[in-house]
Scaffold this active site. Structure first.
Site, PDB file in Angstrom:
ATOM      1  N   PRO A 155       1.022  -1.221  -0.152  1.00 52.57           N
ATOM      2  CA  PRO A 155       0.027   0.343  -0.071  1.00 52.57           C
ATOM      3  C   PRO A 155       0.745   1.326  -0.027  1.00 52.57           C
ATOM      4  CG  PRO A 155       0.013  -1.083   2.037  1.00 52.57           C
ATOM      5  CD  PRO A 155       0.557  -1.888   1.577  1.00 52.57           C
ATOM      6  N   MET A 156       0.498   2.153  -1.241  1.00 52.71           N
ATOM      7  CA  MET A 156       1.628   3.164  -1.094  1.00 52.71           C
ATOM      8  C   MET A 156       0.374   4.734  -0.821  1.00 52.71           C
ATOM      9  SD  MET A 156       4.556   2.257  -2.929  1.00 52.71           S
ATOM     10  CE  MET A 156       4.177   1.205  -4.885  1.00 52.71           C
TER      11      MET A 156
ATOM     12  N   CYS B 167       3.857   2.583   8.525  1.00 49.44           N
ATOM     13  CA  CYS B 167       4.017   3.978   7.914  1.00 49.44           C
ATOM     14  C   CYS B 167       5.223   4.905   9.061  1.00 49.44           C
ATOM     15  CB  CYS B 167       3.143   4.685   8.447  1.00 49.44           C
ATOM     16  SG  CYS B 167       3.236   6.014   7.643  1.00 49.44           S
TER      17      CYS B 167
ATOM     18  N   LYS C  75       1.258  -5.228   9.066  1.00 50.83           N
ATOM     19  CA  LYS C  75       2.529  -4.776   8.561  1.00 50.83           C
ATOM     20  C   LYS C  75       3.777  -3.927   9.844  1.00 50.83           C
ATOM     21  CE  LYS C  75       4.333  -2.644   4.288  1.00 50.83           C
ATOM     22  NZ  LYS C  75       5.189  -1.763   4.210  1.00 50.83           N
TER      23      LYS C  75
ATOM     24  N   GLY D 284      11.140  -4.287   0.783  1.00 48.50           N
ATOM     25  CA  GLY D 284      12.369  -3.964   0.666  1.00 48.50           C
ATOM     26  C   GLY D 284      12.948  -4.270  -0.507  1.00 48.50           C
ATOM     27  N   ASP D 285      13.349  -3.075  -1.076  1.00 48.56           N
ATOM     28  CA  ASP D 285      14.656  -2.515  -2.288  1.00 48.56           C
ATOM     29  C   ASP D 285      14.754  -4.123  -3.470  1.00 48.56           C
ATOM     30  OD1 ASP D 285      15.950  -0.845  -0.458  1.00 48.56           O
ATOM     31  OD2 ASP D 285      17.798  -2.416   0.051  1.00 48.56           O
TER      32      ASP D 285
ATOM     33  N   GLY E  33       6.698  -2.793  -3.237  1.00 43.69           N
ATOM     34  CA  GLY E  33       6.825  -0.918  -2.549  1.00 43.69           C
ATOM     35  C   GLY E  33       7.514  -0.160  -4.373  1.00 43.69           C
ATOM     36  N   ARG E  34       8.069   0.272  -3.761  1.00 36.68           N
ATOM     37  CA  ARG E  34       8.504   1.773  -5.003  1.00 36.68           C
ATOM     38  C   ARG E  34       9.127   0.743  -6.441  1.00 36.68           C
ATOM     39  NH1 ARG E  34      14.021   3.429  -1.882  1.00 36.68           N
ATOM     40  NH2 ARG E  34      13.560   1.619  -0.990  1.00 36.68           N
TER      41      ARG E  34
END
Length: 329
Positions: free
Chosen positions: A8-9, A95, A134, A196-197, A219-220
């Site tokens: 979720p972003m 978050c 999370k 992550g990453d 995510g990103r």
């Protein structure tokens, strides 16, 4: 077979983009985080209702809540789960935002594990759908307590946990610690997902194998790259897929833009698509100059002309792109 999830972003993973990611192979997605207090105080507020939309083509959806009071979060989960729309409730304990964590919400809950445990216990009791969590590794390097919280989660009936391999203090700097994620996986019996990453399919496979988690959350790495889910699934099955083509990018941008216009006011759609377009074209020749132009386009028609022109100049002309542009006007 492990699951590949979309993180979720805020301002990114609305129902439109989640649907796109599902079509590319995403197994599970989450709503953008929703304030439990905000929902209880104003459930009909337009912004909140928009965050809660489940797209017609979303096969599954977890709604993510944040808050600092266990009773408030549990009550919100009770009311929302009763709708029968969502497949689960996720508690945001990860978050790192300045407006969230310092006030005791999001990753701020990792500073008060007793309250976090109470929130998990009460939310599980109140919800009629599975509850997940999370989190991060801890609030800072001096307070790494993700294993403790994961065990609390298991004891309180939480269905699974997702761990971002950084502390709140790190934000997104440095490298995600997948060794620590592996330790968390070993410490509990409930499913653990690592985050992550992950920016390539190779990284997704490598990190998952290293940590032996039940899956990964992107995510990103999914920003402007919904195809990462397709690539991960192909690699999991030993299939080689070619790189994303210019035509694929072009048509995805047009499709995304048109869907935005269909669901949102024109001004909002235009503004939100600027960032998405910037991510879609990242790494292409002339991207920086194009971003400057598209960020000043105030009407969709102007943006569509700029998009067509950019792809023709950057990658060569295409009859398919030209036909798509003509259908758009």
């Amino acid at each position: 077979m492990f699951e590949v999830r979309l993180a979720p972003m805020c301002g990114i993973t609305d129902h439109i983009y989640r649907t796109i990611c599902y079509e590319q192979g995403c197994d599970l997605a989450y709503t953008e985080m929703i304030s439990a207090m905000g929902y209880l105080c104003a459930p009909e507020q337009r912004a909140t209702k928009e965050l809660m939309i489940r797209g017609k083509r979303e096969p599954k959806l977890i709604l993510q809540l944040f808050g600092r009071d266990p009773d408030t979060v549990a009550e919100a989960a009770k009311r929302i789960s009763a709708f029968g729309i969502y497949d689960g409730i996720d508690l945001n304990m990860g978050c790192p935002a300045k407006k969230i964590a310092p006030s005791g919400e999001g990753c701020g809950l990792m500073r008060t594990p007793e309250k976090a445990s109470e929130m998990m216990r009460k939310t599980v009791a109140a919800s009629n759908v599975p509850v997940t969590v999370k989190m991060r590794l801890g609030y800072d390097k001096y307070h790494i307590n993700a294993i403790e919280l994961a065990r609390m989660a298991e004891d309180n009936g939480i269905a699974s946990v997702t761990v971002h391999g950084r502390t709140r203090e790190q934000q997104y700097s440095g490298e995600a610690d997948w060794n620590m994620i592996a330790e968390i996986k070993k410490a509990v019996k409930i499913p653990v997902y690592g985050n992550g990453d992950i920016f390539t399919a190779e990284e997704a496979i490598r990190f998952q194998q290293k940590s032996e988690t039940d899956g990964v959350m992107i995510g990103r790495g999914a920003m402007g790259n919904p195809w990462i889910f397709r690539e991960i699934k192909a690699m999991m099955n030993g299939v080689t897929v070619g790189p994303v083509t210019a035509d694929e990018r072009y048509h995805m941008i047009l499709r995304h833009y048109q869907t935005m216009l269909a669901f949102k006011p024109e001004r909002i759609a235009v503004n939100e698509m600027r960032k998405h377009i910037g991510w879609y074209i990242k790494g292409l020749n002339g991207a920086a100059t194009f971003r400057a132009k598209i960020n000043h386009a105030e009407k969709p028609e102007e943006a569509f002309d700029l998009i067509r022109s950019f792809f023709e100049k950057a990658e060569g002309s295409s009859d398919e792109r030209r036909r798509a542009h003509e259908q758009n006007n």
